[in-house]
Design an enzyme around this catalytic site. Structure first.
Site, mmCIF file in Angstrom:
data_model
loop_
_atom_site.group_PDB
_atom_site.id
_atom_site.type_symbol
_atom_site.label_atom_id
_atom_site.label_comp_id
_atom_site.label_asym_id
_atom_site.label_seq_id
_atom_site.Cartn_x
_atom_site.Cartn_y
_atom_site.Cartn_z
ATOM 1 N N SER A 1 0.852 -1.200 0.000
ATOM 2 C CA SER A 1 0.000 0.000 0.000
ATOM 3 C C SER A 1 0.879 1.238 0.000
ATOM 4 O O SER A 1 2.021 1.197 0.464
ATOM 5 C CB SER A 1 -0.869 0.005 1.257
ATOM 6 O OG SER A 1 -1.542 1.242 1.382
ATOM 7 N N TYR B 1 -2.325 -0.765 10.536
ATOM 8 C CA TYR B 1 -2.405 -1.125 9.118
ATOM 9 C C TYR B 1 -1.140 -0.681 8.372
ATOM 10 O O TYR B 1 -0.525 -1.464 7.629
ATOM 11 C CB TYR B 1 -3.637 -0.476 8.494
ATOM 12 C CG TYR B 1 -3.812 -0.720 7.014
ATOM 13 C CD1 TYR B 1 -4.276 -1.938 6.535
ATOM 14 C CD2 TYR B 1 -3.530 0.282 6.080
ATOM 15 C CE1 TYR B 1 -4.448 -2.160 5.179
ATOM 16 C CE2 TYR B 1 -3.689 0.073 4.721
ATOM 17 C CZ TYR B 1 -4.150 -1.155 4.272
ATOM 18 O OH TYR B 1 -4.314 -1.363 2.915
HETATM 19 P P1 NAD Z 1 -11.629 -5.859 -0.154
HETATM 20 O O1 NAD Z 1 -12.371 -5.686 1.114
HETATM 21 O O2 NAD Z 1 -12.410 -6.078 -1.377
HETATM 22 O O3 NAD Z 1 -10.608 -7.057 -0.036
HETATM 23 C C1 NAD Z 1 -10.006 -7.457 1.144
HETATM 24 C C2 NAD Z 1 -10.271 -8.934 1.286
HETATM 25 O O4 NAD Z 1 -9.458 -9.433 2.334
HETATM 26 C C3 NAD Z 1 -11.705 -9.265 1.690
HETATM 27 O O5 NAD Z 1 -12.528 -9.451 0.569
HETATM 28 C C4 NAD Z 1 -11.523 -10.553 2.474
HETATM 29 O O6 NAD Z 1 -11.858 -11.674 1.671
HETATM 30 C C5 NAD Z 1 -10.037 -10.614 2.765
HETATM 31 N N1 NAD Z 1 -9.793 -10.794 4.197
HETATM 32 C C6 NAD Z 1 -9.755 -9.851 5.152
HETATM 33 N N2 NAD Z 1 -9.508 -10.424 6.343
HETATM 34 C C7 NAD Z 1 -9.384 -11.759 6.119
HETATM 35 C C8 NAD Z 1 -9.124 -12.884 6.930
HETATM 36 N N3 NAD Z 1 -8.893 -12.758 8.260
HETATM 37 N N4 NAD Z 1 -9.103 -14.106 6.357
HETATM 38 C C9 NAD Z 1 -9.316 -14.259 5.023
HETATM 39 N N5 NAD Z 1 -9.538 -13.219 4.195
HETATM 40 C C10 NAD Z 1 -9.578 -11.998 4.744
HETATM 41 O O7 NAD Z 1 -10.681 -4.589 -0.289
HETATM 42 P P2 NAD Z 1 -9.445 -4.301 -1.261
HETATM 43 O O8 NAD Z 1 -9.271 -2.843 -1.192
HETATM 44 O O9 NAD Z 1 -9.616 -4.945 -2.555
HETATM 45 O O10 NAD Z 1 -8.231 -4.936 -0.487
HETATM 46 C C11 NAD Z 1 -7.329 -5.825 -1.078
HETATM 47 C C12 NAD Z 1 -5.904 -5.500 -0.648
HETATM 48 O O11 NAD Z 1 -5.546 -4.238 -1.161
HETATM 49 C C13 NAD Z 1 -5.708 -5.431 0.856
HETATM 50 O O12 NAD Z 1 -4.490 -6.070 1.189
HETATM 51 C C14 NAD Z 1 -5.583 -3.949 1.111
HETATM 52 O O13 NAD Z 1 -4.811 -3.668 2.244
HETATM 53 C C15 NAD Z 1 -4.915 -3.497 -0.163
HETATM 54 N N6 NAD Z 1 -5.035 -2.064 -0.437
HETATM 55 C C16 NAD Z 1 -6.228 -1.511 -0.731
HETATM 56 C C17 NAD Z 1 -6.311 -0.141 -0.976
HETATM 57 C C18 NAD Z 1 -7.612 0.515 -1.300
HETATM 58 O O14 NAD Z 1 -7.678 1.746 -1.352
HETATM 59 N N7 NAD Z 1 -8.683 -0.211 -1.546
HETATM 60 C C19 NAD Z 1 -5.171 0.642 -0.921
HETATM 61 C C20 NAD Z 1 -3.951 0.044 -0.617
HETATM 62 C C21 NAD Z 1 -3.898 -1.315 -0.370
#
Ligand code: NAD
Ligand code: MG
Length: 295
Positions: free
Chosen positions: A188, A201
């Site tokens: 991230s 985080y």
């Molecule tokens: P999202 O909520 O769609 O995806 C996150 C997924 O993590 C969930 O769907 C869930 O299935 C899984 N998860 C969470 N806790 C879990 C657990 N204990 N066991 C199994 N699965 C678990 O959101 P996203 O934004 O697509 O996130 C995906 C990745 O991208 C994450 O690692 C997040 O930190 C990273 N990220 C997202 C952003 C953003 O702005 N959306 C920015 C930087 C990084």
């Protein structure tokens, strides 16, 4: 429209203000307004991953769903990991990919549990006959602007989900990975520009960057490459799940692009890092952050 059509990136997708909305963690893609674009209608594959067998964590929604669609349309058969509460989102992904003739095996569970991480890898080996790539997208993010009220249980949950799972899944996967196989983590911009209300985080995302760099060096002699994608603001259930309605409404406005990214815009980065076309890349991070500085 496909990902290859020329377009103005500023106006390609919705910009803030968004409708005010909140969800509890883990959020659901189907409850979001507007609905995120995971590339369902646009991602066109060119057989870059023919015969690949992979695991995608967090594959039900957001960036993980977009990565799963991209990998699948490039030819990969997949086991999809997600939390049991996310069954509805996960089934939508499975139905889409299996409807297109690829395998997409659902295996719900909690990656903050070591045994589930072992079982997930075993499930992929049993169902797909082996493993060529481990794509770790799942992550937990919550907000808390006072360290005095940041409970140990929350810190534990963030670190176990975001950091420990990488160790557990990688340990389980490596014995099955032949030279040419790949591992992809998800960092991230928080790893280099932490927000004051996301300490646990941001620390976890910093650890993911170091994990990627260290493990890449350890596994290079085995012919296994390890890389990372660092997203900026992306329109996924993580936001309404973690932030208040006001923050969600203005999400992405600080990006030089004037809008958040959509999950579909990250799929190609995962595909690139999984596929042999990135053969000299290991220990690297691709930022997909709409111009937000990443160091
Ligand atoms: P999202 O909520 O769609 O995806 C996150 C997924 O993590 C969930 O769907 C869930 O299935 C899984 N998860 C969470 N806790 C879990 C657990 N204990 N066991 C199994 N699965 C678990 O959101 P996203 O934004 O697509 O996130 C995906 C990745 O991208 C994450 O690692 C997040 O930190 C990273 N990220 C997202 C952003 C953003 O702005 N959306 C920015 C930087 C990084
Ligand atoms: Mg989800």
């Amino acid at each position: 429209m496909s990902q290859y059509d020329k377009h103005d990136p500023r106006s390609l997708y919705p910009a803030p203000p968004f409708p005010k909305q909140e969800q509890s963690l883990p959020g659901a893609a189907w409850k979001m307004d507007p609905r995120p674009d995971h590339g369902e209608q646009s991602y066109v594959g060119t057989e870059r991953l023919k015969g690949y067998r992979g695991i995608v964590t967090g594959a039900d929604s957001g960036i993980g769903r977009a990565a799963a669609i991209g990998l699948s349309r490039e030819g990969a058969d997949l086991v999809l990991s997600y939390l049991p509460d996310e069954q509805e989102d996960a089934e939508a992904v499975r139905d889409l990919l299996e409807g297109e003739g690829r395998r997409a095996v659902l295996f719900p569970g909690d990656i903050s549990d070591e045994q589930y991480c072992k079982d997930l890898v075993q499930k992929a080996v049993d169902e797909l006959g082996g493993l060529d790539t481990l794509v770790m997208v799942a992550g937990r993010m919550d907000s808390n602007d006072d360290i005095l009220t940041l409970e140990t249980a929350a810190i534990d949950s963030t670190f176990k989900t975001n950091i420990y799972s990488l160790f557990w899944l990688t340990k389980a996967a490596v014995p099955h990975l032949e030279p040419g196989s790949t591992i992809v983590t998800t960092g991230s911009t928080q790893a280099s520009s932490p927000s004051p209300d996301k300490i646990d985080y941001a620390v976890s995302k910093g650890a993911i960057k170091l994990f990627t760099q260290a493990v890449a060096q350890q596994l290079a002699p085995k012919g296994i490459r390890v890389n990372s994608v660092a997203p900026g603001p992306v329109w996924t259930p993580l936001q309404p799940g973690s932030d208040d309605a006001e923050t969600v409404s203005s999400f992405g406005e600080d990006s030089p692009m004037g809008r958040p990214g959509q999950p579909a815009e990250l799929a190609a980065a995962y595909v690139h890092l999984v596929s042999p076309e990135s053969s000299y890349q290991t220990g690297s991070t691709i930022a997909v952050a709409g111009g937000m500085p990443v160091f």
